[in-house]
Design an enzyme around this catalytic site. Structure first.
Site, PDB file in Angstrom:
ATOM      1  N   THR A   4       0.670  -1.133   0.113  1.00  0.00           N
ATOM      2  CA  THR A   4      -0.070   0.052   0.050  1.00  0.00           C
ATOM      3  C   THR A   4       0.878   1.231  -0.076  1.00  0.00           C
ATOM      4  O   THR A   4       2.187   1.281  -0.018  1.00  0.00           O
ATOM      5  CB  THR A   4      -0.898  -0.070   1.288  1.00  0.00           C
ATOM      6  OG1 THR A   4      -0.082  -0.134   2.290  1.00  0.00           O
ATOM      7  CG2 THR A   4      -1.929  -1.033   0.983  1.00  0.00           C
TER       8      THR A   4
ATOM      9  N   ILE B   6       0.877   4.365   2.275  1.00  0.00           N
ATOM     10  CA  ILE B   6       1.374   4.834   3.524  1.00  0.00           C
ATOM     11  C   ILE B   6       2.167   4.095   4.287  1.00  0.00           C
ATOM     12  O   ILE B   6       3.274   4.607   4.982  1.00  0.00           O
ATOM     13  CB  ILE B   6      -0.018   5.392   4.458  1.00  0.00           C
ATOM     14  CG1 ILE B   6      -0.854   6.466   3.915  1.00  0.00           C
ATOM     15  CG2 ILE B   6       0.554   5.752   5.979  1.00  0.00           C
ATOM     16  CD1 ILE B   6      -2.157   6.662   4.212  1.00  0.00           C
ATOM     17  N   CYS B   7       2.045   2.696   4.474  1.00  0.00           N
ATOM     18  CA  CYS B   7       2.801   1.777   5.178  1.00  0.00           C
ATOM     19  C   CYS B   7       3.963   1.659   5.099  1.00  0.00           C
ATOM     20  O   CYS B   7       4.910   1.977   6.134  1.00  0.00           O
ATOM     21  CB  CYS B   7       2.063   0.438   5.136  1.00  0.00           C
ATOM     22  SG  CYS B   7       0.252   0.313   5.698  1.00  0.00           S
ATOM     23  N   PRO B   8       4.605   1.825   3.763  1.00  0.00           N
ATOM     24  CA  PRO B   8       6.015   1.596   3.607  1.00  0.00           C
ATOM     25  C   PRO B   8       6.764   2.997   4.142  1.00  0.00           C
ATOM     26  O   PRO B   8       7.808   2.849   4.593  1.00  0.00           O
ATOM     27  CB  PRO B   8       6.234   1.429   2.238  1.00  0.00           C
ATOM     28  CG  PRO B   8       4.947   1.899   1.390  1.00  0.00           C
ATOM     29  CD  PRO B   8       3.945   1.815   2.484  1.00  0.00           C
TER      30      PRO B   8
ATOM     31  N   ILE C 298       6.894   2.133   8.042  1.00  0.00           N
ATOM     32  CA  ILE C 298       7.738   1.056   8.180  1.00  0.00           C
ATOM     33  C   ILE C 298       9.359   1.536   8.109  1.00  0.00           C
ATOM     34  O   ILE C 298      10.417   1.316   8.765  1.00  0.00           O
ATOM     35  CB  ILE C 298       7.458  -0.172   7.185  1.00  0.00           C
ATOM     36  CG1 ILE C 298       6.059  -0.617   7.888  1.00  0.00           C
ATOM     37  CG2 ILE C 298       8.733  -1.254   7.334  1.00  0.00           C
ATOM     38  CD1 ILE C 298       5.501  -1.561   6.749  1.00  0.00           C
TER      39      ILE C 298
END
Length: 191
Positions: free
Chosen positions: A53, A55-57, A60
Site C-alpha cells: 500500500t 502509507i505503510c512503507p 515502516i
C-alpha cells in the site's frame, strides 16, 4: 482494545527476519517470534493495515531509520500486519524503501494477535495503525492509534519511550536530556 496497564498477550508468529537475513528467500528468511523473544527488553510493536500500500512503507521505513536509536534504549521493534510472511518477503524484495529493513515483519495471518489486542478496523477487517510500547515485564505502557488514512510519527514513539524509561514526570513536549518535573520544587515555588 487493550490499553495502558494491560498485559500484552502471548503470541507465536512467523516473521521475515530483519536485515540481509530476511532477503535470503523462502525457508531461509523466516523466523518465529513470540512474546518471549527478546525477553527483558522494551518492545515497540506497531501494526499496519496491508502490505503493498502507500502509507505503510513510509512508516515502516521511518521506524527502520530509527532502529539504532531504539537499540540504544534497549528496545526492539516488531512490525505486524495480517499479511503472510510470503507477502512480507515479496514486498521487501520489491520495495526499495523497506528492502534493508532491520527489524522483523510479523505475519498475523490468523488475526490472533490483532484480535487479542482489539486492533482490527471494524469495517475493513485489517489492523488500524496502532503502536504499543511494552515494558520488559510485558505490560503495555503506551498505545497510540491512527485511522487507516493517516501515518504515525516514529520519532514521537521514540520520545515517548525515552519519557517512559525515565520513570519521572515528563511535561508536554519533553525530550531526552531535559529536566523532568519535580513536584517538591513546584510546591516550594507556589508557597
Amino acid at each position: 482494545m487493550l490499553t495502558v496497564g494491560d498485559k500484552f498477550p502471548s503470541f507465536d508468529l512467523t516473521a521475515v527476519q530483519g536485515g540481509p537475513e530476511g532477503l535470503k528467500g523462502p525457508g531461509k528468511s523466516f523466523i518465529q517470534v513470540t512474546d518471549q523473544s527478546d525477553a527483558g527488553k522494551w518492545k515497540v510493536v506497531f501494526f499496519w493495515p496491508k502490505d503493498f500500500t502507500f502509507i505503510c512503507p513510509t512508516e515502516i521505513a521511518a521506524f527502520g531509520k530509527l532502529q539504532g536509536e531504539f537499540n540504544d534504549r534497549d528496545a526492539v521493534i516488531y512490525g505486524v500486519s495480517t499479511d503472510s510472511e510470503f507477502v512480507h518477503l515479496n514486498w521487501r524484495v520489491h520495495n526499495a524503501d523497506i528492502k534493508d529493513l532491520p527489524f522483523p515483519m510479523l505475519a498475523d495471518v490468523k488475526r490472533e494477535l490483532s484480535t487479542a489486542l482489539g486492533v482490527l478496523d471494524k469495517a475493513a477487517g485489517v489492523p488500524l495503525r496502532v503502536t504499543f510500547i511494552v515494558d520488559p515485564e510485558g505490560t503495555i505502557m503506551h498505545v497510540s492509534v491512527n485511522g487507516l488514512n493517516v501515518g504515525r510519527n516514529p520519532q514521537e514513539t521514540l520520545r515517548i519511550l525515552d519519557a517512559l524509561q525515565t520513570d519521572e514526570l515528563c511535561p508536554c513536549n519533553w525530550t531526552k536530556g531535559e529536566e523532568a518535573l519535580k513536584p517538591e520544587e513546584l510546591f516550594a515555588k507556589a508557597a
